[in-house]
Design an enzyme around this catalytic site. Structure first.
Site, mmCIF file in Angstrom:
data_model
loop_
_atom_site.group_PDB
_atom_site.id
_atom_site.type_symbol
_atom_site.label_atom_id
_atom_site.label_comp_id
_atom_site.label_asym_id
_atom_site.label_seq_id
_atom_site.Cartn_x
_atom_site.Cartn_y
_atom_site.Cartn_z
ATOM 1 N N ARG A 126 0.837 -1.197 0.000
ATOM 2 C CA ARG A 126 0.000 0.000 0.000
ATOM 3 C C ARG A 126 0.873 1.250 0.000
ATOM 4 N NH1 ARG A 126 -4.621 0.682 3.725
ATOM 5 N NH2 ARG A 126 -3.223 0.441 5.491
ATOM 6 N N LYS A 160 4.180 -11.535 9.245
ATOM 7 C CA LYS A 160 3.429 -11.309 8.005
ATOM 8 C C LYS A 160 3.714 -12.396 6.965
ATOM 9 C CE LYS A 160 2.385 -7.492 4.954
ATOM 10 N NZ LYS A 160 2.277 -6.043 4.936
ATOM 11 N N ARG A 184 -1.772 -0.765 14.108
ATOM 12 C CA ARG A 184 -0.581 -1.340 14.737
ATOM 13 C C ARG A 184 -0.894 -1.758 16.171
ATOM 14 N NH1 ARG A 184 0.870 -1.461 10.417
ATOM 15 N NH2 ARG A 184 2.584 -0.464 9.325
HETATM 16 P P1 ATP Z 1 -0.445 -1.493 6.616
HETATM 17 O O1 ATP Z 1 -0.977 -1.849 7.952
HETATM 18 O O2 ATP Z 1 -0.524 -0.019 6.339
HETATM 19 O O3 ATP Z 1 -1.005 -2.326 5.511
HETATM 20 P P2 ATP Z 1 2.206 -2.690 6.139
HETATM 21 O O4 ATP Z 1 3.523 -2.216 6.664
HETATM 22 O O5 ATP Z 1 1.852 -4.101 6.379
HETATM 23 O O6 ATP Z 1 1.132 -1.711 6.761
HETATM 24 P P3 ATP Z 1 1.719 -3.032 3.270
HETATM 25 O O7 ATP Z 1 1.624 -1.962 2.264
HETATM 26 O O8 ATP Z 1 0.532 -3.895 3.531
HETATM 27 O O9 ATP Z 1 2.195 -2.328 4.604
HETATM 28 O O10 ATP Z 1 2.925 -4.004 2.880
HETATM 29 C C1 ATP Z 1 4.201 -3.503 2.558
HETATM 30 C C2 ATP Z 1 5.171 -3.794 3.701
HETATM 31 O O11 ATP Z 1 5.247 -5.202 3.949
HETATM 32 C C3 ATP Z 1 6.604 -3.391 3.391
HETATM 33 O O12 ATP Z 1 6.830 -2.052 3.739
HETATM 34 C C4 ATP Z 1 7.430 -4.371 4.226
HETATM 35 O O13 ATP Z 1 7.530 -3.933 5.567
HETATM 36 C C5 ATP Z 1 6.583 -5.618 4.227
HETATM 37 N N1 ATP Z 1 6.964 -6.572 3.145
HETATM 38 C C6 ATP Z 1 7.476 -6.349 1.904
HETATM 39 N N2 ATP Z 1 7.612 -7.481 1.216
HETATM 40 C C7 ATP Z 1 7.166 -8.480 2.028
HETATM 41 C C8 ATP Z 1 7.060 -9.886 1.894
HETATM 42 N N3 ATP Z 1 7.386 -10.528 0.771
HETATM 43 N N4 ATP Z 1 6.572 -10.573 2.965
HETATM 44 C C9 ATP Z 1 6.201 -9.959 4.117
HETATM 45 N N5 ATP Z 1 6.287 -8.632 4.294
HETATM 46 C C10 ATP Z 1 6.757 -7.902 3.267
#
Ligand code: ATP
Length: 329
Positions: A122, A187, A322
């Site tokens: 995002r 994640k 968060r």
């Molecule tokens: P939000 O709660 O705003 O969605 P988020 O940090 O999870 O926050 P996303 O846009 O959903 O943001 O996902 C991008 C983020 O996920 C990246 O900034 C990184 O921290 C993490 N990321 C990037 N690639 C991967 C991956 N292959 N597996 C797990 N996490 C990843």
């Protein structure tokens, strides 16, 4: 041109045998020096290729590539027949489908890639997309009544990912509003939904999913939050073709449910998997943080936060959820 040569190179090396630079050059109609440059470019996208003088190039491990025909065959057994394109190297599977809107695309059309040069999360964040390691899959879905049809859609897709994982792992996922899938607090997958069109009237939606299967160490280093992959939570052999077919079938099933009954029909299931339910959380928008108790989501998939005894409802947008003790990042 470089793209075609690199794709052919990958196919030739996939079995994991030594192949000489001379043979590769002859086969692909380029010089040995050009082959050496292409190999270098492939190692930069995550392929572990090494060379031995007198023998040639070899992949450290043979790789099993995504195969359009195998995915289609698996998908048929699951009762779906989406139009599917598999690419080796692409900018982003979402961007590819977005470029085809409105006239060169059909409902349920899927794009899958081995590697994304510009995998996105995002708000312009990067999604690590190493070659032949995970799943990067996008699917096109029209929104007949306009953007309002997208209400609760990213939560719906998160449930489809949970459905898929049940076929490959005994462990249960946790879902974090609005678009993230966790396992044991790390994640595992993300959803990126992109919309095009009008508030009312036909609109278009591209649903992107990144699901980690087998994370290479080089990509892991680039991720600034706890992550996991399915291979850590499964004793089964993880065939990415079969996984792709399940993911498509489960997304289709949930999209049809969403179209007919809306997200409210899935609310109880979401609650069961809701990561922060009844916990203290932070809602982060830019530099602003709101602290409150997360009370789950409503029938539209909007977040409910209790702040100082008052309920606030949040429909989405530029906001991240968060844990209270998590760093904001
Ligand atoms: P939000 O709660 O705003 O969605 P988020 O940090 O999870 O926050 P996303 O846009 O959903 O943001 O996902 C991008 C983020 O996920 C990246 O900034 C990184 O921290 C993490 N990321 C990037 N690639 C991967 C991956 N292959 N597996 C797990 N996490 C990843």
């Amino acid at each position: 041109m470089a793209k075609i040569i690199r794709e052919q190179l990958i196919r030739l090396l996939a079995q994991g045998d030594f192949i000489s630079g001379q043979y590769l050059g002859q086969k692909l109609g380029v010089s040995r020096a050009a082959i050496s440059n292409h190999i270098k470019a492939l190692t930069e996208i995550g392929l572990d290729i090494y060379s031995v003088t007198g023998k040639g190039y070899k992949l450290a491990q043979p790789i099993s590539l995504l195969d359009e025909q195998k995915i289609i065959a698996h998908l048929k057994t699951l009762g779906e027949n989406n139009l599917i394109e598999v690419h080796n190297i692409i900018d982003s599977t979402n961007s590819y489908l977005l470029r085809k809107i409105p006239n060169q695309i059909e409902t349920g059309q899927v794009c899958i890639a081995e590697y994304q040069q510009q995998g996105r999360g995002r708000r312009g964040r990067t999604w690590q997309s190493p070659f032949a390691s995970h799943l990067y899959l996008s699917l096109y879905w029209p929104l007949e009544q306009g953007m309002s049809d997208a209400m609760g859609l990213s939560l719906t897709i998160a449930l489809a990912i949970s459905d898929t994982i049940k076929h490959f792992s005994q462990e249960q996922v946790q879902l974090k509003w609005p678009n993230d899938i966790y396992m044991q607090g790390k994640k595992l997958a993300g959803v990126l939904i992109e919309l095009e069109g009008q508030a009312q009237g036909i609109s278009h939606c591209v649903i992107g999913v990144g699901l980690n299967i087998n994370m290479p160490a080089t990509s892991a280093k680039e991720i600034d939050q706890p992550w996991t992959d399915l291979s850590h939570h499964s004793t089964k052999e993880l065939d990415r073709n079969l996984l792709s077919a399940y993911l498509i079938a489960m997304i289709m099933k949930r999209l049809k449910q969403h179209q007919e009954f809306g997200f409210s029909a899935m609310l109880a299931e979401w609650h069961q998997l809701d990561y922060f339910l009844n916990q203290q959380v932070k809602l982060v928008t830019g530099h602003k943080e709101i602290i409150g108790t997360y009370q789950g989501v409503n029938e539209q998939g909007a977040l409910i936060l209790c702040v100082d005894g008052k309920e606030q409802v949040l429909y989405g947008g530029e906001v991240s959820l968060r844990g209270y003790h998590e760093s904001t990042g």
